[in-house]
Motif scaffolding. Structure first.
Motif, PDB file in Angstrom:
ATOM      1  N   ARG A 188       0.874  -1.172   0.000  1.00 30.81           N
ATOM      2  CA  ARG A 188       0.000   0.000   0.000  1.00 30.81           C
ATOM      3  C   ARG A 188       0.905   1.214   0.000  1.00 30.81           C
ATOM      4  O   ARG A 188       1.771   1.351   0.862  1.00 30.81           O
ATOM      5  CB  ARG A 188      -0.884   0.011   1.246  1.00 30.81           C
ATOM      6  N   VAL A 189       0.709   2.100  -0.981  1.00 31.87           N
ATOM      7  CA  VAL A 189       1.595   3.242  -1.179  1.00 31.87           C
ATOM      8  C   VAL A 189       0.783   4.522  -1.290  1.00 31.87           C
ATOM      9  O   VAL A 189      -0.206   4.568  -2.020  1.00 31.87           O
ATOM     10  CB  VAL A 189       2.441   3.078  -2.463  1.00 31.87           C
ATOM     11  N   LEU A 190       1.222   5.540  -0.573  1.00 32.21           N
ATOM     12  CA  LEU A 190       0.654   6.875  -0.728  1.00 32.21           C
ATOM     13  C   LEU A 190       1.763   7.763  -1.287  1.00 32.21           C
ATOM     14  O   LEU A 190       2.808   7.916  -0.661  1.00 32.21           O
ATOM     15  CB  LEU A 190       0.154   7.439   0.597  1.00 32.21           C
ATOM     16  N   VAL A 191       1.542   8.287  -2.494  1.00 32.58           N
ATOM     17  CA  VAL A 191       2.491   9.195  -3.135  1.00 32.58           C
ATOM     18  C   VAL A 191       2.041  10.610  -2.813  1.00 32.58           C
ATOM     19  O   VAL A 191       0.875  10.956  -3.002  1.00 32.58           O
ATOM     20  CB  VAL A 191       2.531   8.967  -4.664  1.00 32.58           C
ATOM     21  N   ASN A 192       2.991  11.425  -2.318  1.00 32.78           N
ATOM     22  CA  ASN A 192       2.644  12.809  -1.983  1.00 32.78           C
ATOM     23  C   ASN A 192       3.769  13.752  -2.392  1.00 32.78           C
ATOM     24  O   ASN A 192       4.718  13.344  -3.062  1.00 32.78           O
ATOM     25  CB  ASN A 192       2.303  12.944  -0.491  1.00 32.78           C
ATOM     26  N   THR A 193       3.672  14.998  -1.996  1.00 26.87           N
ATOM     27  CA  THR A 193       4.688  15.999  -2.336  1.00 26.87           C
ATOM     28  C   THR A 193       5.618  16.277  -1.163  1.00 26.87           C
ATOM     29  O   THR A 193       6.334  17.275  -1.168  1.00 26.87           O
ATOM     30  CB  THR A 193       4.025  17.319  -2.781  1.00 26.87           C
ATOM     31  N   GLY A 194       5.612  15.415  -0.187  1.00 23.34           N
ATOM     32  CA  GLY A 194       6.432  15.601   1.011  1.00 23.34           C
ATOM     33  C   GLY A 194       7.919  15.462   0.753  1.00 23.34           C
ATOM     34  O   GLY A 194       8.348  15.055  -0.332  1.00 23.34           O
ATOM     35  N   PRO A 195       8.727  15.749   1.786  1.00 21.75           N
ATOM     36  CA  PRO A 195      10.181  15.771   1.624  1.00 21.75           C
ATOM     37  C   PRO A 195      10.880  14.436   1.873  1.00 21.75           C
ATOM     38  O   PRO A 195      12.063  14.299   1.552  1.00 21.75           O
ATOM     39  CB  PRO A 195      10.616  16.783   2.681  1.00 21.75           C
TER      40      PRO A 195
ATOM     41  N   VAL B 292       1.553   1.438   5.622  1.00 23.08           N
ATOM     42  CA  VAL B 292       1.473   2.177   4.363  1.00 23.08           C
ATOM     43  C   VAL B 292       2.804   2.890   4.112  1.00 23.08           C
ATOM     44  O   VAL B 292       3.334   3.582   4.989  1.00 23.08           O
ATOM     45  CB  VAL B 292       0.312   3.195   4.384  1.00 23.08           C
ATOM     46  N   ALA B 293       3.348   2.706   2.901  1.00 21.45           N
ATOM     47  CA  ALA B 293       4.573   3.398   2.496  1.00 21.45           C
ATOM     48  C   ALA B 293       4.199   4.782   1.979  1.00 21.45           C
ATOM     49  O   ALA B 293       3.321   4.917   1.124  1.00 21.45           O
ATOM     50  CB  ALA B 293       5.296   2.609   1.415  1.00 21.45           C
ATOM     51  N   VAL B 294       4.854   5.798   2.496  1.00 20.67           N
ATOM     52  CA  VAL B 294       4.658   7.173   2.032  1.00 20.67           C
ATOM     53  C   VAL B 294       5.882   7.524   1.189  1.00 20.67           C
ATOM     54  O   VAL B 294       7.017   7.451   1.674  1.00 20.67           O
ATOM     55  CB  VAL B 294       4.506   8.154   3.214  1.00 20.67           C
ATOM     56  N   VAL B 295       5.633   7.872  -0.085  1.00 20.70           N
ATOM     57  CA  VAL B 295       6.731   8.094  -1.019  1.00 20.70           C
ATOM     58  C   VAL B 295       6.545   9.446  -1.708  1.00 20.70           C
ATOM     59  O   VAL B 295       5.529   9.673  -2.357  1.00 20.70           O
ATOM     60  CB  VAL B 295       6.757   6.978  -2.092  1.00 20.70           C
ATOM     61  N   PRO B 296       7.547  10.337  -1.586  1.00 19.42           N
ATOM     62  CA  PRO B 296       7.454  11.611  -2.298  1.00 19.42           C
ATOM     63  C   PRO B 296       7.503  11.402  -3.815  1.00 19.42           C
ATOM     64  O   PRO B 296       8.288  10.571  -4.307  1.00 19.42           O
ATOM     65  CB  PRO B 296       8.699  12.375  -1.839  1.00 19.42           C
ATOM     66  N   LEU B 297       6.684  12.129  -4.519  1.00 22.98           N
ATOM     67  CA  LEU B 297       6.647  12.038  -5.975  1.00 22.98           C
ATOM     68  C   LEU B 297       8.021  12.263  -6.583  1.00 22.98           C
ATOM     69  O   LEU B 297       8.393  11.607  -7.559  1.00 22.98           O
ATOM     70  CB  LEU B 297       5.638  13.066  -6.512  1.00 22.98           C
ATOM     71  N   ALA B 298       8.822  13.147  -6.003  1.00 23.49           N
ATOM     72  CA  ALA B 298      10.144  13.472  -6.535  1.00 23.49           C
ATOM     73  C   ALA B 298      11.075  12.254  -6.565  1.00 23.49           C
ATOM     74  O   ALA B 298      12.007  12.205  -7.349  1.00 23.49           O
ATOM     75  CB  ALA B 298      10.778  14.591  -5.723  1.00 23.49           C
ATOM     76  N   LEU B 299      10.816  11.245  -5.743  1.00 24.81           N
ATOM     77  CA  LEU B 299      11.660  10.048  -5.737  1.00 24.81           C
ATOM     78  C   LEU B 299      11.336   9.085  -6.870  1.00 24.81           C
ATOM     79  O   LEU B 299      12.095   8.148  -7.126  1.00 24.81           O
ATOM     80  CB  LEU B 299      11.515   9.300  -4.417  1.00 24.81           C
ATOM     81  N   LEU B 300      10.223   9.296  -7.547  1.00 25.94           N
ATOM     82  CA  LEU B 300       9.799   8.358  -8.587  1.00 25.94           C
ATOM     83  C   LEU B 300      10.404   8.616  -9.950  1.00 25.94           C
ATOM     84  O   LEU B 300      10.217   7.826 -10.856  1.00 25.94           O
ATOM     85  CB  LEU B 300       8.274   8.343  -8.684  1.00 25.94           C
TER      86      LEU B 300
END
Length: 80
Positions: free
Chosen positions: A54-61, A70-78
């Protein structure tokens, strides 16, 4: 995915040939609340071990894993 009564909505669901799934929610904010991950956790409660991530992509740092898994992944890392 959206349930018929629109109570639950998940932005992306990737299903592998073995029927295992990765559920992805996208939020255009840098914070994450329990409400943001509720659909991901609901799907996990419905499908159990079929949900392998389960992944939540956001604009975080930063990337991290919440206590609920749940994995929280910044969009910039993708990508670039």
């Amino acid at each position: 995915m959206r349930t018929k009564n629109t109570e639950h909505e998940i932005d992306l669901i990737v299903e592998r040939p073995d029927r295992k799934v990765v559920a992805i929610e996208i939020k255009l904010s840098d914070g994450v609340s329990d409400k943001d991950v509720r659909p991901l956790n609901w799907l996990h409660s419905q499908l159990g071990d079929r949900v392998v991530e389960r992944v939540l992509v956001n604009t975080g740092p930063r990337a991290y894993r919440r206590d609920d898994g749940v994995a929280v992944v910044p969009l910039a890392l993708l990508g670039p």
